[in-house]
Design an enzyme around this catalytic site. Structure first.
Site, PDB file in Angstrom:
ATOM      1  N   CYS A 180      -4.738   8.689   9.572  1.00  0.00           N
ATOM      2  CA  CYS A 180      -4.857   7.968  10.840  1.00  0.00           C
ATOM      3  C   CYS A 180      -4.672   8.921  12.020  1.00  0.00           C
ATOM      4  O   CYS A 180      -3.823   9.808  11.983  1.00  0.00           O
ATOM      5  CB  CYS A 180      -3.774   6.890  10.937  1.00  0.00           C
ATOM      6  SG  CYS A 180      -4.278   5.312  10.295  1.00  0.00           S
ATOM      7  N   LYS A 197       0.842  -1.204   0.000  1.00  0.00           N
ATOM      8  CA  LYS A 197       0.000   0.000   0.000  1.00  0.00           C
ATOM      9  C   LYS A 197       0.876   1.253   0.000  1.00  0.00           C
ATOM     10  O   LYS A 197       0.688   2.152  -0.808  1.00  0.00           O
ATOM     11  CB  LYS A 197      -0.887   0.004   1.255  1.00  0.00           C
ATOM     12  CG  LYS A 197      -1.545   1.334   1.526  1.00  0.00           C
ATOM     13  CD  LYS A 197      -2.398   1.314   2.774  1.00  0.00           C
ATOM     14  CE  LYS A 197      -1.685   1.652   4.054  1.00  0.00           C
ATOM     15  NZ  LYS A 197      -1.416   3.080   4.292  1.00  0.00           N
ATOM     16  N   ASN A 198       1.854   1.292   0.912  1.00  0.00           N
ATOM     17  CA  ASN A 198       2.625   2.530   1.055  1.00  0.00           C
ATOM     18  C   ASN A 198       3.526   2.799  -0.142  1.00  0.00           C
ATOM     19  O   ASN A 198       3.840   3.948  -0.433  1.00  0.00           O
ATOM     20  CB  ASN A 198       3.445   2.497   2.350  1.00  0.00           C
ATOM     21  CG  ASN A 198       2.553   2.684   3.577  1.00  0.00           C
ATOM     22  OD1 ASN A 198       1.377   3.014   3.438  1.00  0.00           O
ATOM     23  ND2 ASN A 198       3.108   2.464   4.757  1.00  0.00           N
ATOM     24  N   ARG A 229      -8.649   0.134   4.592  1.00  0.00           N
ATOM     25  CA  ARG A 229      -7.653   1.041   4.024  1.00  0.00           C
ATOM     26  C   ARG A 229      -6.369   0.292   3.695  1.00  0.00           C
ATOM     27  O   ARG A 229      -5.620   0.715   2.807  1.00  0.00           O
ATOM     28  CB  ARG A 229      -7.325   2.163   5.026  1.00  0.00           C
ATOM     29  CG  ARG A 229      -8.466   3.136   5.248  1.00  0.00           C
ATOM     30  CD  ARG A 229      -8.002   4.321   6.083  1.00  0.00           C
ATOM     31  NE  ARG A 229      -6.679   4.731   5.638  1.00  0.00           N
ATOM     32  CZ  ARG A 229      -5.738   5.216   6.423  1.00  0.00           C
ATOM     33  NH1 ARG A 229      -5.956   5.386   7.706  1.00  0.00           N
ATOM     34  NH2 ARG A 229      -4.562   5.555   5.931  1.00  0.00           N
ATOM     35  N   ARG A 242       0.745  14.795  13.193  1.00  0.00           N
ATOM     36  CA  ARG A 242       1.627  14.380  12.086  1.00  0.00           C
ATOM     37  C   ARG A 242       1.765  15.529  11.108  1.00  0.00           C
ATOM     38  O   ARG A 242       1.095  15.587  10.096  1.00  0.00           O
ATOM     39  CB  ARG A 242       1.038  13.140  11.400  1.00  0.00           C
ATOM     40  CG  ARG A 242       0.976  11.955  12.316  1.00  0.00           C
ATOM     41  CD  ARG A 242       0.293  10.788  11.669  1.00  0.00           C
ATOM     42  NE  ARG A 242       1.107  10.121  10.672  1.00  0.00           N
ATOM     43  CZ  ARG A 242       0.670   9.082   9.965  1.00  0.00           C
ATOM     44  NH1 ARG A 242      -0.535   8.622  10.135  1.00  0.00           N
ATOM     45  NH2 ARG A 242       1.456   8.509   9.090  1.00  0.00           N
ATOM     46  N   ASP A 253       4.714   0.337  12.025  1.00  0.00           N
ATOM     47  CA  ASP A 253       3.465  -0.220  11.493  1.00  0.00           C
ATOM     48  C   ASP A 253       3.245  -1.680  11.889  1.00  0.00           C
ATOM     49  O   ASP A 253       2.218  -2.262  11.531  1.00  0.00           O
ATOM     50  CB  ASP A 253       3.427  -0.086   9.960  1.00  0.00           C
ATOM     51  CG  ASP A 253       3.151   1.341   9.518  1.00  0.00           C
ATOM     52  OD1 ASP A 253       2.842   2.178  10.386  1.00  0.00           O
ATOM     53  OD2 ASP A 253       3.246   1.621   8.301  1.00  0.00           O
TER      54      ASP A 253
END
Ligand code: UD1
Length: 423
Positions: free
Chosen positions: A118, A22-23, A401, A123, A309
């Site tokens: 999130c 995903k990232n 997600r 952030r 993560d």
């Protein structure tokens, strides 16, 4: 809202396919904005974050088609007819800020809403902005938007030294630098496999990049980039998550496509905890050596350290370990929101600031729990797999997600898990 019901059902056995990251995909997709030629990504994961990025790119005038059931993304940014990334899309996902560097580099200007994402502590995006400013961009924050303009001749190469490691800021600066005039040197750059994947894709498009995967990346700007086809790297976080499933409930699972080199620090901790990980041709074969794992201490760090993560999922494992583990979260503040939920399931966890002390109990007990963010939600599913009785995980939209077909993947290895449709 949908919920997921998990019932502890003993050992797991079989194969779990691991999707593309995903990232990585979320930074490879905005790379299309750098070129007027088509860019195709294969091995894309089917996730709501990817659909959000698709909608964002389309809102800017890019064409994005999901082919082969979403595993292939065919993109073209021939006509960028809108240079504003609207709050309505950006608020859904923090990674939206990654369109800023490419738009600015290609079109000379961009307006991007400040992101949401999130709820894991404050952030900010100051490092992204400072890097672009160093390349000559004129930035103004107005009404929740970043208004950015490149100098008349375009962005200029610069030496950017990040005060601490940021994955997103490295990606934004790297993409912008590919089209800047002259040489850019990114110091204290992130070294994550997703950065290497992005650099390799940009190289295929004609970018001149050296040092990806180290903390100094040097980019020689070029006048234009072409198109290309790129396969998205394996999702090391999905991989680590499913490696924990047999660690938590016993049995033997092979995570297809898994590679130890993506997760060395994590595999080391699994070894210390008494979990066997074997690299095979198919992927990573994982099994728990004894009846219970042993306590281990974990500190999250930028790559190649233990990934933040995977901290929540590792905590779920350590809840039933023999002994006391200390988990230190060094990347994000407020990233222990799964702890109170695990405590509802009978875990013994003490949180003080960025440190959680977990004393293993014999067995967790099923309970209704609330998913609070993406990785927290999957940690509750892992805990549910090991618990006695039924665990109901609410608010599973967080899970959509980042994890495709989570129910099917776990069911296929023998888990008792079901998604219940909400109103
Ligand atoms: C990326 C990942 C996310 C992962 C994180 C750390 C994506 C889409 N997301 O997020 O899953 O948890 O890396 O591995 O790839 N920071 C600032 N100012 C900035 C940027 C970051 O203070 O301008 C801080 C953050 O608040 C955080 C730390 O730096 O405390 C690291 O964040 P960063 O590496 O930038 O994470 P993301 O790129 O947002």
């Amino acid at each position: 809202m949908d919920s997921i019901v998990v019932t502890g059902n003993g050992a797991l056995s079989g194969d779990i396919p691991i999707a593309g990251a995903k990232n990585a995909c979320l930074t490879l997709m905005p790379a299309t904005l750098l070129s007027d030629e088509p860019l195709t990504l294969t091995n894309a994961p089917r996730l709501s974050d990817i659909r959000t990025m698709t909608a964002l790119l389309q809102s800017l005038g890019a064409e994005v088609s999901a082919l082969q059931d979403g595993q292939v993304l065919a993109m073209s940014s021939h006509d960028l007819n809108n240079l504003t990334a609207d709050y309505d899309i950006v608020r859904k996902m923090r990674a939206s800020i990654l369109v800023l560097g490419p738009m600015l580099a290609r079109a000379g200007q961009a307006v991007v809403s400040l992101p949401g994402g999130c709820a894991i502590g404050a952030r900010p995006v100051d490092l992204h902005l400072k890097a672009l400013e160093a390349m000559g961009a004129d930035l103004e924050l107005r009404d929740g938007y970043v208004h950015a303009k490149a100098p008349s001749g375009g962005l200029k190469g610069a030496v950017v030294e990040f005060p601490f490691v940021s994955v997103g800021a490295t990606e934004n600066a790297l993409m912008a630098a590919t089209l800047a005039k002259g040489t850019t040197v990114l110091k204290n750059a992130a070294r994550e496999p997703e950065i290497v994947d992005l650099a390799q894709c940009l190289q295929k498009m004609g970018a001149q990049i050296e040092g990806e995967g180290t903390s100094t990346i040097t980019i020689q700007g070029v006048d234009r980039l072409g198109g290309g086809t790129h396969r998205v790297v394996t999702d090391r976080i999905e991989l680590g998550t499913y490696m924990l499933a047999p660690a938590v409930c016993g049995g033997e699972v092979t995570c297809l496509g898994g590679r130890i080199d993506l997760l060395e620090a994590f595999c080391e901790k699994l070894d210390q905890a008494g979990v066997s990980v074997e690299q095979t041709e198919k992927g990573l074969k994982v099994s728990r050596k004894g009846d219970r794992v042993r306590a281990v201490d974990v500190t999250t760090e930028p790559y190649p350290g233990f990934p933040t993560d995977l901290q929540a999922q590792m905590m779920a494992l350590l809840c039933t370990a023999e002994g006391t583990s200390v988990l230190e979260e060094k990347i994000f503040e407020n990233r222990f929101m799964h702890a109170p939920e695990l405590i509802r399931m009978g875990a013994s966890i003490d949180v003080h600031g960025g440190t959680a002390t977990v004393t293993g109990v014999d067995r967790l007990k099923g309970a209704p729990v609330m998913a609070t963010d993406l990785r927290a939600s999957v940690s509750l599913i892992l805990a549910g797999l090991a618990a006695e009785g039924e665990t109901i995980v609410n608010r599973v939209y967080h899970l959509d997600r980042g994890y495709e077909h989570v129910v099917r993947k776990l069911e296929n290895v023998g888990a008792k898990i079901e998604r219940i449709k909400g109103e």
